[in-house]
Write an enzyme that holds these catalytic residues in place. Sequence first.
Site, PDB file in Angstrom:
ATOM      1  N   ARG A   6     -81.752 -66.641  -1.085  1.00  0.00           N
ATOM      2  CA  ARG A   6     -80.454 -67.299  -1.053  1.00  0.00           C
ATOM      3  C   ARG A   6     -80.086 -67.982  -2.365  1.00  0.00           C
ATOM      4  O   ARG A   6     -78.931 -67.998  -2.753  1.00  0.00           O
ATOM      5  CB  ARG A   6     -80.450 -68.355   0.065  1.00  0.00           C
ATOM      6  CG  ARG A   6     -79.905 -67.888   1.368  1.00  0.00           C
ATOM      7  CD  ARG A   6     -78.376 -67.872   1.407  1.00  0.00           C
ATOM      8  NE  ARG A   6     -77.815 -69.197   1.607  1.00  0.00           N
ATOM      9  CZ  ARG A   6     -77.087 -69.844   0.714  1.00  0.00           C
ATOM     10  NH1 ARG A   6     -76.832 -69.320  -0.455  1.00  0.00           N
ATOM     11  NH2 ARG A   6     -76.596 -71.031   0.980  1.00  0.00           N
ATOM     12  N   TYR A  13     -63.328 -78.166  13.155  1.00  0.00           N
ATOM     13  CA  TYR A  13     -63.604 -78.201  11.705  1.00  0.00           C
ATOM     14  C   TYR A  13     -62.323 -78.195  10.886  1.00  0.00           C
ATOM     15  O   TYR A  13     -62.210 -78.906   9.890  1.00  0.00           O
ATOM     16  CB  TYR A  13     -64.477 -77.008  11.300  1.00  0.00           C
ATOM     17  CG  TYR A  13     -65.925 -77.184  11.686  1.00  0.00           C
ATOM     18  CD1 TYR A  13     -66.699 -78.175  11.089  1.00  0.00           C
ATOM     19  CD2 TYR A  13     -66.526 -76.373  12.639  1.00  0.00           C
ATOM     20  CE1 TYR A  13     -68.029 -78.348  11.438  1.00  0.00           C
ATOM     21  CE2 TYR A  13     -67.851 -76.542  12.995  1.00  0.00           C
ATOM     22  CZ  TYR A  13     -68.599 -77.532  12.386  1.00  0.00           C
ATOM     23  OH  TYR A  13     -69.907 -77.705  12.730  1.00  0.00           O
ATOM     24  N   ARG A  49     -83.056 -71.559   6.620  1.00  0.00           N
ATOM     25  CA  ARG A  49     -83.922 -72.255   5.671  1.00  0.00           C
ATOM     26  C   ARG A  49     -85.356 -72.473   6.120  1.00  0.00           C
ATOM     27  O   ARG A  49     -86.187 -72.867   5.321  1.00  0.00           O
ATOM     28  CB  ARG A  49     -83.271 -73.583   5.278  1.00  0.00           C
ATOM     29  CG  ARG A  49     -82.142 -73.372   4.276  1.00  0.00           C
ATOM     30  CD  ARG A  49     -81.378 -74.624   4.054  1.00  0.00           C
ATOM     31  NE  ARG A  49     -80.848 -75.084   5.334  1.00  0.00           N
ATOM     32  CZ  ARG A  49     -80.202 -76.208   5.503  1.00  0.00           C
ATOM     33  NH1 ARG A  49     -80.028 -77.017   4.497  1.00  0.00           N
ATOM     34  NH2 ARG A  49     -79.731 -76.539   6.677  1.00  0.00           N
ATOM     35  N   ARG A  52     -79.949 -69.421  14.729  1.00  0.00           N
ATOM     36  CA  ARG A  52     -80.346 -69.783  13.363  1.00  0.00           C
ATOM     37  C   ARG A  52     -81.723 -69.263  13.001  1.00  0.00           C
ATOM     38  O   ARG A  52     -82.465 -69.912  12.270  1.00  0.00           O
ATOM     39  CB  ARG A  52     -80.316 -71.309  13.155  1.00  0.00           C
ATOM     40  CG  ARG A  52     -78.947 -71.913  13.097  1.00  0.00           C
ATOM     41  CD  ARG A  52     -78.324 -71.693  11.708  1.00  0.00           C
ATOM     42  NE  ARG A  52     -76.896 -71.949  11.756  1.00  0.00           N
ATOM     43  CZ  ARG A  52     -76.366 -73.166  11.591  1.00  0.00           C
ATOM     44  NH1 ARG A  52     -77.128 -74.173  11.306  1.00  0.00           N
ATOM     45  NH2 ARG A  52     -75.068 -73.324  11.670  1.00  0.00           N
TER      46      ARG A  52
HETATM   47  O1  CP3 Z   1     -79.504 -66.901  12.060  1.00  0.00           O
HETATM   48  C1  CP3 Z   1     -78.361 -67.141  12.496  1.00  0.00           C
HETATM   49  O2  CP3 Z   1     -78.142 -67.890  13.474  1.00  0.00           O
HETATM   50  C2  CP3 Z   1     -77.208 -66.373  11.891  1.00  0.00           C
HETATM   51  C3  CP3 Z   1     -76.299 -67.010  11.060  1.00  0.00           C
HETATM   52  C4  CP3 Z   1     -75.411 -68.166  11.440  1.00  0.00           C
HETATM   53  C5  CP3 Z   1     -75.053 -69.133  10.466  1.00  0.00           C
HETATM   54  N1  CP3 Z   1     -74.098 -69.927  10.994  1.00  0.00           N
HETATM   55  C6  CP3 Z   1     -75.592 -69.188   9.104  1.00  0.00           C
HETATM   56  C7  CP3 Z   1     -75.696 -70.515   8.462  1.00  0.00           C
HETATM   57  C8  CP3 Z   1     -74.704 -68.461  12.603  1.00  0.00           C
HETATM   58  C9  CP3 Z   1     -74.759 -67.769  13.949  1.00  0.00           C
HETATM   59  C10 CP3 Z   1     -73.871 -69.574  12.296  1.00  0.00           C
HETATM   60  C11 CP3 Z   1     -72.895 -70.130  13.263  1.00  0.00           C
HETATM   61  C12 CP3 Z   1     -72.384 -71.476  13.029  1.00  0.00           C
HETATM   62  N2  CP3 Z   1     -71.950 -72.037  11.863  1.00  0.00           N
HETATM   63  C13 CP3 Z   1     -72.167 -72.414  14.070  1.00  0.00           C
HETATM   64  C14 CP3 Z   1     -72.435 -72.170  15.510  1.00  0.00           C
HETATM   65  C15 CP3 Z   1     -73.888 -72.262  15.779  1.00  0.00           C
HETATM   66  C16 CP3 Z   1     -74.400 -73.655  15.952  1.00  0.00           C
HETATM   67  O3  CP3 Z   1     -75.275 -74.032  15.189  1.00  0.00           O
HETATM   68  O4  CP3 Z   1     -73.948 -74.339  16.871  1.00  0.00           O
HETATM   69  C17 CP3 Z   1     -71.644 -73.581  13.486  1.00  0.00           C
HETATM   70  C18 CP3 Z   1     -71.284 -74.868  14.192  1.00  0.00           C
HETATM   71  C19 CP3 Z   1     -71.497 -73.325  12.085  1.00  0.00           C
HETATM   72  C20 CP3 Z   1     -70.976 -74.223  11.031  1.00  0.00           C
HETATM   73  C21 CP3 Z   1     -72.081 -74.550  10.080  1.00  0.00           C
HETATM   74  N3  CP3 Z   1     -72.484 -73.719   9.053  1.00  0.00           N
HETATM   75  C22 CP3 Z   1     -72.941 -75.668  10.117  1.00  0.00           C
HETATM   76  C23 CP3 Z   1     -72.841 -76.821  11.086  1.00  0.00           C
HETATM   77  C24 CP3 Z   1     -73.877 -75.491   9.089  1.00  0.00           C
HETATM   78  C25 CP3 Z   1     -75.053 -76.396   8.825  1.00  0.00           C
HETATM   79  C26 CP3 Z   1     -75.146 -77.024   7.528  1.00  0.00           C
HETATM   80  C27 CP3 Z   1     -76.555 -76.924   7.017  1.00  0.00           C
HETATM   81  O5  CP3 Z   1     -76.698 -76.610   5.838  1.00  0.00           O
HETATM   82  O6  CP3 Z   1     -77.500 -77.149   7.787  1.00  0.00           O
HETATM   83  C28 CP3 Z   1     -73.566 -74.278   8.434  1.00  0.00           C
HETATM   84  C29 CP3 Z   1     -74.316 -73.667   7.307  1.00  0.00           C
HETATM   85  C30 CP3 Z   1     -75.139 -72.498   7.636  1.00  0.00           C
HETATM   86  N4  CP3 Z   1     -74.691 -71.433   8.360  1.00  0.00           N
HETATM   87  C31 CP3 Z   1     -76.484 -72.257   7.219  1.00  0.00           C
HETATM   88  C32 CP3 Z   1     -76.838 -71.000   7.739  1.00  0.00           C
HETATM   89  C33 CP3 Z   1     -78.127 -70.256   7.551  1.00  0.00           C
HETATM   90  C34 CP3 Z   1     -77.359 -73.177   6.370  1.00  0.00           C
HETATM   91  C35 CP3 Z   1     -76.854 -73.348   4.984  1.00  0.00           C
HETATM   92  C36 CP3 Z   1     -77.274 -72.363   3.932  1.00  0.00           C
HETATM   93  O7  CP3 Z   1     -78.319 -71.703   4.005  1.00  0.00           O
HETATM   94  O8  CP3 Z   1     -76.510 -72.313   2.935  1.00  0.00           O
END
Ligand code: CP3
Length: 351
Positions: A44, A156, A35, A31
């Site tokens: 974004r 999910y 944000r 990540r």
């Molecule tokens: O920088 C990076 O790591 C690259 C991008 C990345 C995202 N998601 C972007 C994202 C990666 C590698 C993921 C993988 C992902 N997505 C996982 C596995 C990694 C982990 O954290 O264990 C999982 C479980 C997801 C599902 C998911 N997507 C979750 C649980 C969330 C969090 C919700 C939140 O808003 O905090 C997301 C949203 C998400 N994916 C965001 C980002 C940057 C944040 C929301 C946004 O900016 O709109």
Amino acid sequence: MATPHPDLADAPLLRAARGRPVRRVPVWFMRQAGRSLPEYRALRGEGSILDAIRDPALAAEITLQPVRRYGVDAAILFSDIVVPAAAIGFGVDVTPGVGPAVSTPFRTKADLDRLRPFEPEIDAPYVAETVRLVVDALGATPLIGFAGAPFTVASYLIEGRPSRTYGRTKAMMHGEPALWHQLLDRLADMAIASLLAQVEAGASAIQLFDSWAGSLSPDVYQELVMPASAKVLAALEATGVPRIHFGVGTGELLTLMGDAGADVVGVDWRVPLDVARSRVPGKAVQGNLDPAVCLAPWDVVADRTRDVLRRNGGRPGHIFNLGHGVLPELDPGVLARVVDLVHEEGHSDGG
Ligand code: CP3
């Protein structure tokens, strides 16, 4: 795909992933694009993350932001683990601050019909386009492609939203094993197609995220989850790119996650890195600073960073990372200092 940069094969991340010595320990952060970065928030806006992912110029720029800011040793593609399921029309979105949301969750055999094969070049051509743009811009810095592992994606699709207990998922896994295996097999094929397309477009390592596998006991993991993840990792073998396998709270699963076919096993902060290494003999490890520690004063962060390096003890095959994703409230300046510290003090013998 773009012509690989001549120095890419010698990138510290790829050397470490293959267990070779490095002059400086490579570091990147799960990540890292997100944000916590003001430049990410500025780009974004308010829309769904899935819309941003569908825009290659935007997704490429977001992928590159943390590389520029932190000087990390790898980029990770800006995408999400639910992208393939969304792209075939399963009905998934990502709710900001919460995570994936599924309008009609997977509950019965009939739902298998909603999981047709994922064809990356038709269903999600923007992913390969983003990879190409990023790889061109990165030069000798590797891009890590990724996919969600079958279990975590299934959780999910079945729960419909993030869950603490995985109750419905476990009910299906134990109560309807035939359906469970069919579901996992389809999700394995989806991950394989997605990862192969990313590698084909130029990604030089891949990470399989089984983020929530730590909710399972080793015997259940081995019987009902590991075969599908092993299928994914085996399908990547012929590409020759290093395969990283990560989950949270997986201390008791590390050996199995390595045996599933990983070159690198990701470790969260609950297991000291030296202990983790002893559980995956012959494999590289990735981790494992507690992301929340990064909110403490710098002296503490530096101390805990050095502790991770000390526990690795200069052995080849360590990629420094957090034990899970960057927390959104984190000051990015702290991560920049962690990168500098790891680069100054981390090395492995013979490099
Ligand atoms: O920088 C990076 O790591 C690259 C991008 C990345 C995202 N998601 C972007 C994202 C990666 C590698 C993921 C993988 C992902 N997505 C996982 C596995 C990694 C982990 O954290 O264990 C999982 C479980 C997801 C599902 C998911 N997507 C979750 C649980 C969330 C969090 C919700 C939140 O808003 O905090 C997301 C949203 C998400 N994916 C965001 C980002 C940057 C944040 C929301 C946004 O900016 O709109």
